[in-house]
Design an enzyme around this catalytic site. Structure first.
Site, PDB file in Angstrom:
ATOM      1  N   ARG A  63      -7.784   3.659  13.538  1.00 47.29           N
ATOM      2  CA  ARG A  63      -6.879   4.802  13.747  1.00 47.29           C
ATOM      3  C   ARG A  63      -6.262   4.842  15.144  1.00 47.29           C
ATOM      4  O   ARG A  63      -5.131   5.311  15.313  1.00 47.29           O
ATOM      5  CB  ARG A  63      -7.636   6.108  13.497  1.00 47.29           C
ATOM      6  CG  ARG A  63      -8.218   6.245  12.098  1.00 47.29           C
ATOM      7  CD  ARG A  63      -7.144   6.171  11.045  1.00 47.29           C
ATOM      8  NE  ARG A  63      -7.689   6.404   9.699  1.00 47.29           N
ATOM      9  CZ  ARG A  63      -6.997   6.197   8.598  1.00 47.29           C
ATOM     10  NH1 ARG A  63      -5.749   5.752   8.654  1.00 47.29           N
ATOM     11  NH2 ARG A  63      -7.547   6.427   7.429  1.00 47.29           N
TER      12      ARG A  63
ATOM     13  N   GLU B 289      -9.746  12.264   7.578  1.00 49.74           N
ATOM     14  CA  GLU B 289      -9.658  13.576   6.944  1.00 49.74           C
ATOM     15  C   GLU B 289     -11.007  14.285   6.908  1.00 49.74           C
ATOM     16  O   GLU B 289     -11.108  15.480   7.181  1.00 49.74           O
ATOM     17  CB  GLU B 289      -9.206  13.431   5.485  1.00 49.74           C
ATOM     18  CG  GLU B 289      -7.744  13.238   5.252  1.00 49.74           C
ATOM     19  CD  GLU B 289      -7.496  12.986   3.772  1.00 49.74           C
ATOM     20  OE1 GLU B 289      -7.524  13.944   2.992  1.00 49.74           O
ATOM     21  OE2 GLU B 289      -7.314  11.819   3.382  1.00 49.74           O
TER      22      GLU B 289
ATOM     23  N   LYS C  60      -4.081  -2.046  10.375  1.00 51.42           N
ATOM     24  CA  LYS C  60      -4.464  -2.190   8.971  1.00 51.42           C
ATOM     25  C   LYS C  60      -4.669  -3.650   8.565  1.00 51.42           C
ATOM     26  O   LYS C  60      -5.407  -3.927   7.629  1.00 51.42           O
ATOM     27  CB  LYS C  60      -3.335  -1.639   8.077  1.00 51.42           C
ATOM     28  CG  LYS C  60      -2.995  -0.195   8.299  1.00 51.42           C
ATOM     29  CD  LYS C  60      -3.875   0.686   7.456  1.00 51.42           C
ATOM     30  CE  LYS C  60      -3.341   2.109   7.418  1.00 51.42           C
ATOM     31  NZ  LYS C  60      -4.174   2.948   6.536  1.00 51.42           N
TER      32      LYS C  60
ATOM     33  N   TYR D 171       2.426   2.783  15.197  1.00 50.75           N
ATOM     34  CA  TYR D 171       3.028   2.915  13.866  1.00 50.75           C
ATOM     35  C   TYR D 171       4.398   3.578  13.803  1.00 50.75           C
ATOM     36  O   TYR D 171       5.088   3.471  12.798  1.00 50.75           O
ATOM     37  CB  TYR D 171       2.042   3.581  12.898  1.00 50.75           C
ATOM     38  CG  TYR D 171       2.080   5.084  12.831  1.00 50.75           C
ATOM     39  CD1 TYR D 171       2.490   5.733  11.650  1.00 50.75           C
ATOM     40  CD2 TYR D 171       1.692   5.867  13.909  1.00 50.75           C
ATOM     41  CE1 TYR D 171       2.501   7.108  11.570  1.00 50.75           C
ATOM     42  CE2 TYR D 171       1.704   7.232  13.827  1.00 50.75           C
ATOM     43  CZ  TYR D 171       2.105   7.853  12.663  1.00 50.75           C
ATOM     44  OH  TYR D 171       2.119   9.206  12.591  1.00 50.75           O
TER      45      TYR D 171
ATOM     46  N   HIS E 279      -3.981  13.813   0.292  1.00 55.29           N
ATOM     47  CA  HIS E 279      -4.154  12.982   1.486  1.00 55.29           C
ATOM     48  C   HIS E 279      -2.956  13.123   2.425  1.00 55.29           C
ATOM     49  O   HIS E 279      -3.117  13.344   3.630  1.00 55.29           O
ATOM     50  CB  HIS E 279      -4.334  11.513   1.080  1.00 55.29           C
ATOM     51  CG  HIS E 279      -4.322  10.561   2.241  1.00 55.29           C
ATOM     52  ND1 HIS E 279      -5.324  10.544   3.195  1.00 55.29           N
ATOM     53  CD2 HIS E 279      -3.421   9.616   2.614  1.00 55.29           C
ATOM     54  CE1 HIS E 279      -5.034   9.610   4.102  1.00 55.29           C
ATOM     55  NE2 HIS E 279      -3.891   9.037   3.781  1.00 55.29           N
TER      56      HIS E 279
ATOM     57  N   THR F 230      -4.777   6.147   0.184  1.00 60.04           N
ATOM     58  CA  THR F 230      -6.010   6.940   0.151  1.00 60.04           C
ATOM     59  C   THR F 230      -5.942   8.018  -0.924  1.00 60.04           C
ATOM     60  O   THR F 230      -4.967   8.766  -0.994  1.00 60.04           O
ATOM     61  CB  THR F 230      -6.212   7.610   1.520  1.00 60.04           C
ATOM     62  OG1 THR F 230      -6.120   6.599   2.511  1.00 60.04           O
ATOM     63  CG2 THR F 230      -7.554   8.292   1.611  1.00 60.04           C
TER      64      THR F 230
ATOM     65  N   ASP G 288       0.853  -1.183   0.000  1.00 57.56           N
ATOM     66  CA  ASP G 288       0.000   0.000   0.000  1.00 57.56           C
ATOM     67  C   ASP G 288       0.890   1.234   0.000  1.00 57.56           C
ATOM     68  O   ASP G 288       1.782   1.365   0.847  1.00 57.56           O
ATOM     69  CB  ASP G 288      -0.898  -0.013   1.243  1.00 57.56           C
ATOM     70  CG  ASP G 288      -2.031   0.989   1.124  1.00 57.56           C
ATOM     71  OD1 ASP G 288      -2.372   1.391  -0.016  1.00 57.56           O
ATOM     72  OD2 ASP G 288      -2.591   1.367   2.164  1.00 57.56           O
TER      73      ASP G 288
ATOM     74  N   ARG H 274       0.526  16.293  12.774  1.00 56.87           N
ATOM     75  CA  ARG H 274       1.669  17.112  13.206  1.00 56.87           C
ATOM     76  C   ARG H 274       1.359  18.572  12.892  1.00 56.87           C
ATOM     77  O   ARG H 274       1.950  19.186  11.997  1.00 56.87           O
ATOM     78  CB  ARG H 274       2.937  16.668  12.440  1.00 56.87           C
ATOM     79  CG  ARG H 274       3.327  15.212  12.672  1.00 56.87           C
ATOM     80  CD  ARG H 274       4.499  14.753  11.804  1.00 56.87           C
ATOM     81  NE  ARG H 274       4.186  14.736  10.391  1.00 56.87           N
ATOM     82  CZ  ARG H 274       3.567  13.710   9.765  1.00 56.87           C
ATOM     83  NH1 ARG H 274       3.255  12.626  10.432  1.00 56.87           N
ATOM     84  NH2 ARG H 274       3.294  13.779   8.482  1.00 56.87           N
TER      85      ARG H 274
ATOM     86  N   GLN I 200      -3.586   2.165  15.186  1.00 56.07           N
ATOM     87  CA  GLN I 200      -2.505   2.650  14.316  1.00 56.07           C
ATOM     88  C   GLN I 200      -1.670   3.729  15.016  1.00 56.07           C
ATOM     89  O   GLN I 200      -0.431   3.704  14.967  1.00 56.07           O
ATOM     90  CB  GLN I 200      -3.135   3.213  13.038  1.00 56.07           C
ATOM     91  CG  GLN I 200      -2.131   3.642  11.966  1.00 56.07           C
ATOM     92  CD  GLN I 200      -2.825   4.296  10.760  1.00 56.07           C
ATOM     93  OE1 GLN I 200      -4.058   4.355  10.683  1.00 56.07           O
ATOM     94  NE2 GLN I 200      -2.033   4.782   9.823  1.00 56.07           N
TER      95      GLN I 200
ATOM     96  N   GLU J  15      -9.211   3.647  -2.122  1.00 55.19           N
ATOM     97  CA  GLU J  15      -7.974   3.473  -2.878  1.00 55.19           C
ATOM     98  C   GLU J  15      -8.257   2.745  -4.189  1.00 55.19           C
ATOM     99  O   GLU J  15      -9.278   2.093  -4.345  1.00 55.19           O
ATOM    100  CB  GLU J  15      -6.961   2.647  -2.057  1.00 55.19           C
ATOM    101  CG  GLU J  15      -6.744   3.204  -0.650  1.00 55.19           C
ATOM    102  CD  GLU J  15      -5.507   2.651   0.039  1.00 55.19           C
ATOM    103  OE1 GLU J  15      -4.712   1.953  -0.626  1.00 55.19           O
ATOM    104  OE2 GLU J  15      -5.355   2.922   1.244  1.00 55.19           O
TER     105      GLU J  15
ATOM    106  N   THR K 119      -8.607  -6.003   4.217  1.00 57.63           N
ATOM    107  CA  THR K 119      -8.512  -5.120   3.057  1.00 57.63           C
ATOM    108  C   THR K 119      -9.470  -5.678   2.017  1.00 57.63           C
ATOM    109  O   THR K 119      -9.329  -6.835   1.607  1.00 57.63           O
ATOM    110  CB  THR K 119      -7.069  -5.113   2.483  1.00 57.63           C
ATOM    111  OG1 THR K 119      -6.153  -4.782   3.527  1.00 57.63           O
ATOM    112  CG2 THR K 119      -6.928  -4.114   1.350  1.00 57.63           C
TER     113      THR K 119
ATOM    114  N   GLU L 282     -10.489   3.525   3.816  1.00 60.97           N
ATOM    115  CA  GLU L 282      -9.598   4.292   2.945  1.00 60.97           C
ATOM    116  C   GLU L 282      -9.953   3.970   1.503  1.00 60.97           C
ATOM    117  O   GLU L 282      -9.895   2.813   1.085  1.00 60.97           O
ATOM    118  CB  GLU L 282      -8.124   3.981   3.237  1.00 60.97           C
ATOM    119  CG  GLU L 282      -7.668   4.548   4.582  1.00 60.97           C
ATOM    120  CD  GLU L 282      -6.149   4.513   4.784  1.00 60.97           C
ATOM    121  OE1 GLU L 282      -5.459   3.751   4.075  1.00 60.97           O
ATOM    122  OE2 GLU L 282      -5.662   5.265   5.647  1.00 60.97           O
TER     123      GLU L 282
ATOM    124  N   ASP M 170      -8.953  -0.012   2.209  1.00 63.76           N
ATOM    125  CA  ASP M 170      -7.947  -0.364   3.213  1.00 63.76           C
ATOM    126  C   ASP M 170      -8.505   0.045   4.586  1.00 63.76           C
ATOM    127  O   ASP M 170      -8.205   1.122   5.099  1.00 63.76           O
ATOM    128  CB  ASP M 170      -6.645   0.381   2.886  1.00 63.76           C
ATOM    129  CG  ASP M 170      -5.580   0.192   3.936  1.00 63.76           C
ATOM    130  OD1 ASP M 170      -5.608  -0.835   4.635  1.00 63.76           O
ATOM    131  OD2 ASP M 170      -4.711   1.083   4.060  1.00 63.76           O
TER     132      ASP M 170
END
Ligand code: MN
Length: 420
Positions: A242, A367, A258, A249, A140, A353, A133, A149, A245, A206, A262, A204, A238
């Site tokens: 969250r 998002e 994840k 991660y 995105h 994504t 992926d 961040r 993750q 995709e 899928t 997600e 996907d």
């Protein structure tokens, strides 16, 4: 060599003797490949209108003669063997199928291999040995950077130099319709981590590409030859947890947040069918290093949308387009093999994504709701930050032009079930 260009099989005027409803995803110009089960036997087929054409039966009847196909290559539960044969064979089969479905003189023989799609069970079309992926959408990646961040540069420093990706879990790639059981996982709290059902289940949106002939170990696929390895596209959801993750991660990337599921759509739409919808890739700045400099920077104009069905009421919650991707498929494949890593027929590669430049054109709830800060208001008056048990997510993709018939990717759907 580049991607396949339009030929007679894309002709607007083609009509099949198989009835195809106006606006169907699967006119005779599409002919996507999939795998189905009928009377307990799995085989390869192509979709046309509301029918599936059984290619194993066509081969048995001698209707695919003159094409260098192994015996019973379609009497299988995945496309991998066929994918290994490469573009000249893929194209020859497409050309023959087009003739068989257009010309009335074949009708009485070919009809015997035609089944109503409603009477077959659609299966996972490929058996992916590996699944990667990427993170190839600038919009995105920028949004995620701003959310995660907030006071820093949103894109990581390498983002414009290489298509970032991670290896997913191929064993949990499943066919559309497979239930999405809310996974348990370790989640951080103020009092330390706890093992709980995820509270931040997300989708997600995709697009996946499926590859055929691979490379030899140690031999990178040059970016200029990468199109020759790519068979076609499908839709990928996907599913992502969250909260799991977020805790796991850094620094090695996504793992259990994840790998629980899928989902992919049943029909792989060939690059030949998509040829009329090639569009230039957005300009890349800075120019990539030479081994990633794509001599034909192209992508496809594929409309994408996500609908949420709650209590039987369905509403579209986001729309975007594949053309907004920053990196091209050849660049992704060239990067992934630039160290000599091996790929094999049936491997699955997903874009990451897909989001777009317009406000609200976001391929995931993270998002769309800005990590839950801006809930979505649904038609039934309820709100969503992340998915709830019973929600059904439906992703659709299609190409359409002023003249060209619609070339659909179909749909990929899944309903969330509670943690047992
Ligand atoms: Mn993803």
């Amino acid at each position: 060599m580049g991607p396949p260009q339009p030929d007679f099989t894309n002709d607007v005027g083609l009509r099949s003797w198989v009835p195809v409803a106006e606006g169907s995803d699967f006119p005779v110009q599409n002919l996507p490949f999939g795998v189905f089960r009928h009377r307990r036997r799995a085989r390869v087929g192509v979709a046309i209108g509301d029918y599936v054409l059984d290619l194993a039966r066509l081969q048995e009847e001698g209707l695919l003669g003159g094409i260098p196909l192994p015996r019973r290559v379609f009497a299988r539960n995945n496309l991998n063997r066929f994918l290994a044969l490469g573009r000249s064979v893929w194209r020859a089969v497409r050309h023959r199928l087009c003739e068989l479905l257009i010309e009335n003189r074949w009708r009485s023989k070919v009809e015997l291999a035609l089944l109503p799609m409603a009477e077959v069970e659609l299966l996972l079309p490929i058996s992916p040995g590996d699944y990667v992926d990427f993170y190839a959408s600038l919009h995105h990646a920028t949004n995620m950077g701003r959310i995660l961040r907030p006071n820093q540069e949103p894109l990581p420093p390498q983002w414009r130099w290489l298509p970032i990706g991670y290896h997913g879990r191929s064993a949990t790639v499943v066919i559309s319709g497979t239930p999405v059981v809310r996974p348990r996982g370790q989640v951080a709290t103020a009092n330390g981590p706890v093992l709980v059902p995820t509270r931040m289940l997300d989708f997600e949106l995709e697009v996946g590409f499926v590859t055929g002939p691979g490379n030899a170990l140690g031999e990178p696929i040059p970016v200029g030859e990468a199109w020759d390895h790519i068979f076609g596209l499908l839709l990928v959801n996907d599913w992502s947890a969250r909260d799991i993750q977020a805790w796991e991660y850094v620094p090695l990337g996504p793992f259990l947040g994840k790998s629980f599921l899928t989902s992919v759509s049943p029909w792989v739409v060939t690059l030949e069918a998509l040829a009329p919808f090639l569009v230039p890739l957005n300009p890349q700045d800075p120019p990539p290093l030479p081994h990633l400099a794509d001599p034909r920077p192209l992508t496809y104009d594929v409309h994408l949308e996500v609908a949420l069905s709650v209590g039987g009421q369905e509403q579209v919650i986001t729309r975007t387009n594949l053309r907004h991707l920053y990196w091209s498929f050849p660049q992704m494949l060239a990067h992934a093999t630039s160290n000599g890593a091996l790929t094999r027929p049936g491997d699955l590669w997903a874009t990451g994504t897909v989001s777009g430049p317009e406000p609200g054109s976001c391929g995931c709830l993270m998002e769309l709701t800005w990590r839950g800060q801006r809930p979505l208001l649904l038609l039934d008056g309820s709100q969503r930050t992340f998915l709830e048990d019973g929600d059904t997510v439906i992703m659709r993709g299609w190409c359409e032009g002023e003249v060209q018939p619609r070339i659909g990717l179909g749909e990929v759907r899944g309903t969330v079930l509670p943690t047992p």
